[in-house]
Each structure stands twice: as C-alpha cells, then as structure tokens.
Design a protein around this motif. Structure first.
Motif: not given
Length: 235
Positions: A8-30, A214-220
């Motif tokens: 449970f702790v591992l799953s929660a940690t992975q989920r929080d880490f992915r959310q943080q990395q997704t946020q970093n990706l979105n900030i980087g995209s902007n 990798y988490l990735s996002t595409t800009i046209a």
C-alpha cells in the motif's frame, strides 16, 4: 499484514511520484512555449528596426536587388538568423537566403502574413522546422513583407532542456521522411520514432511510453498539417 502495508505504501509513493513528475512535465511544457514566444518577440523587435530603416525601404521600393540581399544578409548575421526572405505585398518572392523554395513553400510563408500569431509560427522547409516571424515594410503603404527565422535544431533543444530541466525532441515528418532532433540518447530517439503514430493522440496529454520509462507530452508545432511536433520527456 506487513506485506499488505508495504504494498500500500509503495503504491501510494509511486502514485505521488508520478503525479509530481507529471506536474514537472506540464510546467516544463509551459516554460518551453513561453521560451518560443520570447524568441518571437525578440525577432519581431529586431525586424521592426529593419523594416523601419529608410535605406532598406528605399532599396525595396526601387527594386535594388543587390542592396536588398546585402541588408538581409547583414541583419540576419547580426541576430544569428538561419533564414531571411522578402515577399511582395501579393506574396511574390523578391529575395531569399533559402535556395530552391517551391511555390508551395512561398504560399505557406505568405499565409503567415495573414495569420500572424501573438506567440510563434513554424515553417517547414527541406525537412527542417523554422520558427519564423514576418513584418510589414511600409513607405507609407505596404510595399513588402520581410521575414527571418531560426531552425529548431540541437542548439535550441539543448537550450530548452537547460531552461526546463527536461528532455525534448523536435520531429519533422514530411514528404515520406522523418527527421528528429533530440536531447535523448540515440536508442531512446529510435524508441520515439517507433511510436511516431501515437504523437497526434498525445497532443497536450501525458503518455507513459514515448519513449519507454518516460512521461511525455506532445506540442503540435504546425496545427495545419500536423507533421511537426515538439515532444517533451520527463524520466
């Protein structure tokens, strides 16, 4: 119970880490989009000085081709531009540092004068993407359009990575050929190209496997043809 708690702790940690990395990706995209907008602003300011220059306007009005070519070349070198063009008010090519422009290329460039964006415009030429800006030349009525541009090359990718802290790939798919410029390692670049058909589906969304791990996002970059993309990658 200990195993269940650990999972449970591992799953929660992975989920929080992915959310943080997704946020970093979105900030980087902007930040990346803002970087391109700032580049366009700087190029617009530089071109405004050129289009207002009396000697340049006189050369355009009188058709002094040697003077026009010389001024465009000198100004382009001062701002490290990779391309310089001059179009008539009707869209006829008057001067260009890009050799072998087709009628379709010229029409695409002229279309940018009608749909000038407040952010940035991307022009496709010879399997390369150019960030382009055009300015009217008036004396006092419109006598020409002057334009300059920068290629979306490895230097731009490296600069974007330095500013955003994430990897980036520029992909140009045209005339049955695919070109990639990227800060990723070669093997990861091939992984991205193997999934190129997914890019259109990941515009402004987050993907888990372009490339793998990798988490990735595409800009046209070209919203009309959909053949030029910037893909941002967060490990």
């Amino acid at each position: 119970m200990q195993l269940t708690t650990a999972l449970f702790v591992l799953s929660a940690t992975q989920r929080d880490f992915r959310q943080q990395q997704t946020q970093n990706l979105n900030i980087g995209s902007n930040i990346f989009v803002e970087m391109l907008s700032n580049r366009s602003d700087q190029l617009n300011q530089s071109l405004s000085l050129l289009s207002a220059d009396f000697g340049f306007k006189r050369a355009v009005a009188t058709g002094e081709q040697d003077t026009i070519s010389s001024v465009l070349a000198n100004h382009g070198r001062r701002i490290n531009a990779d391309a310089a063009i001059l179009l008539s008010p009707q869209g006829k090519l008057l001067s260009s540092s890009l050799q072998g422009l087709t009628a379709a290329n010229i029409d695409e460039l002229f279309a940018l004068t009608k749909n000038r964006s407040t952010t940035f415009e991307i022009f496709n030429y010879d399997h390369s993407s150019y960030q382009f800006v055009l300015q009217p030349v008036k004396a006092p009525t419109l006598i020409a359009w002057v334009g300059m541009g920068f290629t979306m090359d490895k230097n731009v990718a490296d600069q974007a990575k330095t500013i955003t802290g994430i990897d980036i790939s520029f992909i140009n798919q045209s005339a049955g050929r695919i070109e990639i410029v990227s800060t990723l390692a070669q093997a990861q670049q091939q992984d991205v190209l193997a999934r190129i058909n997914l890019l259109a589906k990941t515009v402004d969304k987050v993907s888990d496997d372009i490339p793998s791990n990798y988490l990735s996002t595409t800009i046209a970059l070209d919203k009309n043809s959909g053949h030029q993309w910037a893909v941002l990658h967060q490990s």
